[in-house]
Design a protein around this motif. Structure first.
Motif, mmCIF file in Angstrom:
data_model
loop_
_atom_site.group_PDB
_atom_site.id
_atom_site.type_symbol
_atom_site.label_atom_id
_atom_site.label_comp_id
_atom_site.label_asym_id
_atom_site.label_seq_id
_atom_site.Cartn_x
_atom_site.Cartn_y
_atom_site.Cartn_z
ATOM 1 N N ALA A 148 0.828 -1.205 0.000
ATOM 2 C CA ALA A 148 0.000 0.000 0.000
ATOM 3 C C ALA A 148 0.865 1.260 0.000
ATOM 4 C CB ALA A 148 -0.930 -0.004 1.212
ATOM 5 N N GLU A 149 1.925 1.250 0.809
ATOM 6 C CA GLU A 149 2.801 2.415 0.873
ATOM 7 C C GLU A 149 3.505 2.645 -0.461
ATOM 8 O OE1 GLU A 149 5.196 1.302 4.161
ATOM 9 O OE2 GLU A 149 3.713 1.938 5.665
ATOM 10 N N HIS A 150 3.843 1.569 -1.152
ATOM 11 C CA HIS A 150 4.480 1.695 -2.469
ATOM 12 C C HIS A 150 3.532 2.361 -3.463
ATOM 13 C CE1 HIS A 150 7.094 0.732 -5.818
ATOM 14 N NE2 HIS A 150 6.102 0.108 -6.433
ATOM 15 N N ILE A 151 2.256 1.955 -3.431
ATOM 16 C CA ILE A 151 1.268 2.552 -4.337
ATOM 17 C C ILE A 151 1.035 4.015 -3.972
ATOM 18 C CG2 ILE A 151 -1.131 2.469 -5.121
ATOM 19 C CD1 ILE A 151 -1.031 -0.585 -4.582
ATOM 20 N N LEU A 152 0.926 4.297 -2.672
ATOM 21 C CA LEU A 152 0.719 5.679 -2.233
ATOM 22 C C LEU A 152 1.893 6.569 -2.638
ATOM 23 C CD1 LEU A 152 -0.852 4.927 1.243
ATOM 24 C CD2 LEU A 152 -1.936 6.293 -0.552
ATOM 25 N N ALA A 153 3.095 6.007 -2.611
ATOM 26 C CA ALA A 153 4.257 6.778 -3.050
ATOM 27 C C ALA A 153 4.134 7.124 -4.528
ATOM 28 C CB ALA A 153 5.539 5.996 -2.787
ATOM 29 N N LYS A 154 3.657 6.181 -5.334
ATOM 30 C CA LYS A 154 3.440 6.466 -6.751
ATOM 31 C C LYS A 154 2.400 7.564 -6.939
ATOM 32 C CE LYS A 154 4.559 1.938 -8.760
ATOM 33 N NZ LYS A 154 4.015 0.815 -9.575
ATOM 34 N N LEU A 155 1.466 7.656 -5.990
ATOM 35 C CA LEU A 155 0.412 8.659 -6.060
ATOM 36 C C LEU A 155 0.843 9.990 -5.436
ATOM 37 C CD1 LEU A 155 -2.638 6.384 -5.157
ATOM 38 C CD2 LEU A 155 -2.190 7.455 -7.370
ATOM 39 N N GLY A 156 2.107 10.078 -5.055
ATOM 40 C CA GLY A 156 2.619 11.329 -4.531
ATOM 41 C C GLY A 156 2.453 11.521 -3.046
ATOM 42 N N ARG A 157 2.143 10.423 -2.295
ATOM 43 C CA ARG A 157 1.977 10.535 -0.849
ATOM 44 C C ARG A 157 2.825 9.469 -0.153
ATOM 45 N NH1 ARG A 157 -3.550 11.089 1.890
ATOM 46 N NH2 ARG A 157 -2.110 11.873 3.459
ATOM 47 N N PRO A 158 4.142 9.575 -0.207
ATOM 48 C CA PRO A 158 5.014 8.553 0.372
ATOM 49 C C PRO A 158 4.937 8.444 1.887
ATOM 50 C CG PRO A 158 6.279 10.469 -0.288
ATOM 51 C CD PRO A 158 4.889 10.668 -0.837
ATOM 52 N N ASP A 159 4.444 9.482 2.567
ATOM 53 C CA ASP A 159 4.384 9.476 4.030
ATOM 54 C C ASP A 159 2.991 9.165 4.573
ATOM 55 O OD1 ASP A 159 7.095 10.199 4.183
ATOM 56 O OD2 ASP A 159 6.580 12.315 3.907
ATOM 57 N N ALA A 160 2.048 8.818 3.698
ATOM 58 C CA ALA A 160 0.673 8.570 4.136
ATOM 59 C C ALA A 160 0.557 7.237 4.854
ATOM 60 C CB ALA A 160 -0.274 8.593 2.939
ATOM 61 N N ASN A 161 -0.398 7.140 5.780
ATOM 62 C CA ASN A 161 -0.719 5.867 6.418
ATOM 63 C C ASN A 161 -1.165 4.870 5.363
ATOM 64 O OD1 ASN A 161 -2.969 3.984 7.644
ATOM 65 N ND2 ASN A 161 -1.725 4.648 9.375
ATOM 66 N N TRP A 162 -0.825 3.589 5.547
ATOM 67 C CA TRP A 162 -1.103 2.593 4.503
ATOM 68 C C TRP A 162 -2.594 2.407 4.233
ATOM 69 C CZ3 TRP A 162 -3.231 -2.509 4.810
ATOM 70 C CH2 TRP A 162 -3.633 -2.907 6.103
ATOM 71 N N MET A 163 -3.467 2.790 5.178
ATOM 72 C CA MET A 163 -4.910 2.714 4.953
ATOM 73 C C MET A 163 -5.476 4.040 4.452
ATOM 74 S SD MET A 163 -6.079 -0.323 5.441
ATOM 75 C CE MET A 163 -7.842 -0.164 5.775
ATOM 76 N N GLY A 164 -4.598 4.958 4.097
ATOM 77 C CA GLY A 164 -5.030 6.262 3.615
ATOM 78 C C GLY A 164 -5.329 6.265 2.123
ATOM 79 N N TRP A 165 -5.431 7.451 1.570
ATOM 80 C CA TRP A 165 -5.711 7.583 0.149
ATOM 81 C C TRP A 165 -4.978 8.819 -0.369
ATOM 82 C CZ3 TRP A 165 -8.810 11.253 -2.678
ATOM 83 C CH2 TRP A 165 -9.237 12.330 -1.889
ATOM 84 N N ALA A 166 -5.087 9.052 -1.654
ATOM 85 C CA ALA A 166 -4.393 10.194 -2.256
ATOM 86 C C ALA A 166 -5.250 10.811 -3.356
ATOM 87 C CB ALA A 166 -3.055 9.750 -2.841
ATOM 88 N N PRO A 167 -5.362 12.142 -3.405
ATOM 89 C CA PRO A 167 -6.037 12.786 -4.527
ATOM 90 C C PRO A 167 -5.191 12.639 -5.787
ATOM 91 C CG PRO A 167 -4.980 14.424 -3.143
ATOM 92 C CD PRO A 167 -4.834 13.118 -2.422
ATOM 93 N N LYS A 168 -5.791 12.848 -6.913
ATOM 94 C CA LYS A 168 -5.070 12.676 -8.177
ATOM 95 C C LYS A 168 -4.008 13.772 -8.339
ATOM 96 C CE LYS A 168 -6.388 13.835 -12.401
ATOM 97 N NZ LYS A 168 -5.088 14.267 -13.001
ATOM 98 N N PRO A 169 -2.756 13.363 -8.516
ATOM 99 C CA PRO A 169 -1.727 14.368 -8.817
ATOM 100 C C PRO A 169 -2.029 15.052 -10.151
ATOM 101 C CG PRO A 169 -0.745 12.262 -8.143
ATOM 102 C CD PRO A 169 -2.197 12.011 -8.384
ATOM 103 N N LYS A 170 -1.716 16.315 -10.254
ATOM 104 C CA LYS A 170 -2.031 17.063 -11.467
ATOM 105 C C LYS A 170 -1.351 16.486 -12.702
ATOM 106 C CE LYS A 170 -2.855 21.447 -9.066
ATOM 107 N NZ LYS A 170 -2.434 22.870 -8.922
ATOM 108 N N TRP A 171 -0.175 15.887 -12.513
ATOM 109 C CA TRP A 171 0.597 15.391 -13.640
ATOM 110 C C TRP A 171 0.201 13.980 -14.083
ATOM 111 C CZ3 TRP A 171 2.664 11.047 -11.651
ATOM 112 C CH2 TRP A 171 2.919 11.016 -10.270
#
Length: 207
Positions: A148-171
């Motif tokens: 989960a942390e690996h995916i969140l890092a790809k989404l621009g949130r490397p420090d997020a909790n593994w049960m968290g989420w990420a908004p769409k990066p502009k790029w």
């Protein structure tokens, strides 16, 4: 031949040792729509029992009571077939859309997968059969956390909790974002199943 009393790890039989047949909500329902009926036959295969067909009928016409109806033989050695309903429910991921879950007939909790081990009658959640894992709970949770942390890092949130989420990066392209979010939700759902099963095993409670 593994049964409900064999292959114990930390006092609990494992799904692997009991030769469990597994129904995945993702594989069975995917993006199944509301107000629809569908079905078919899923055939499991065992080196001991050969083919094991399961008739599946999905009905989402009633929003208050969507369900899957399953018809199959038991794995307790009794003749004949049984038919029963497994409830369905949905959650809404933060990136949009809906996610289907099974409602375990035994615990009433949400489940990503249902299991039918040797010695079992119905498909239930891992917690419903109190199935353990071939590896420790800590190892499995750590594995889901890392994924989960690996995916969140790809989404621009490397420090997020593994049960968290990420908004769409502009790029990021919308299709790529949705694919990564779908992968993230799958990992989080699997991880939640592990936590629920462990809570039932250790404390006798459902979460």
């Amino acid at each position: 031949m593994g049964g409900m009393g064999s292959g114990r790890t930390g006092g609990n039989p494992t799904s692997e040792a009991t030769g469990s047949f597994i129904l995945s909500v993702k594989g069975l329902l995917g993006r199944f729509p509301w107000s629809a009926v569908g079905g078919g036959t899923i055939t499991f295969r065992s080196r001991w029992h050969g083919a094991f067909p399961v008739e599946v009928r999905v009905d989402t016409t009633d929003r208050a009571a969507p369900h899957v109806e399953l018809t199959h033989a038991t794995r307790v050695g009794a003749a004949g077939r049984i038919a029963y309903r497994v409830g369905l429910t949905t959650t809404r991921p933060r990136y949009g859309g809906e996610r289907w879950w099974f409602v375990c007939p035994a615990t009433g909790g949400r489940a990503f997968k249902l299991y039918l081990p040797n010695g079992g009658r119905r498909f239930l959640s891992r917690a419903g059969y109190q199935l353990g894992y071939a590896v420790t709970r800590e190892d499995r949770i750590a594995r889901y956390q890392r994924r989960a942390e690996h995916i969140l890092a790809k989404l621009g949130r490397p420090d997020a909790n593994w049960m968290g989420w990420a908004p769409k990066p502009k790029w990021m392209r919308r299709r790529t974002y949705e694919r990564l979010c779908a992968e993230l939700i799958d990992v989080q759902m699997e991880g939640e199943d592990v936590i629920r099963a462990e809570a039932l095993r250790r404390f006798g409670c459902h979460i």
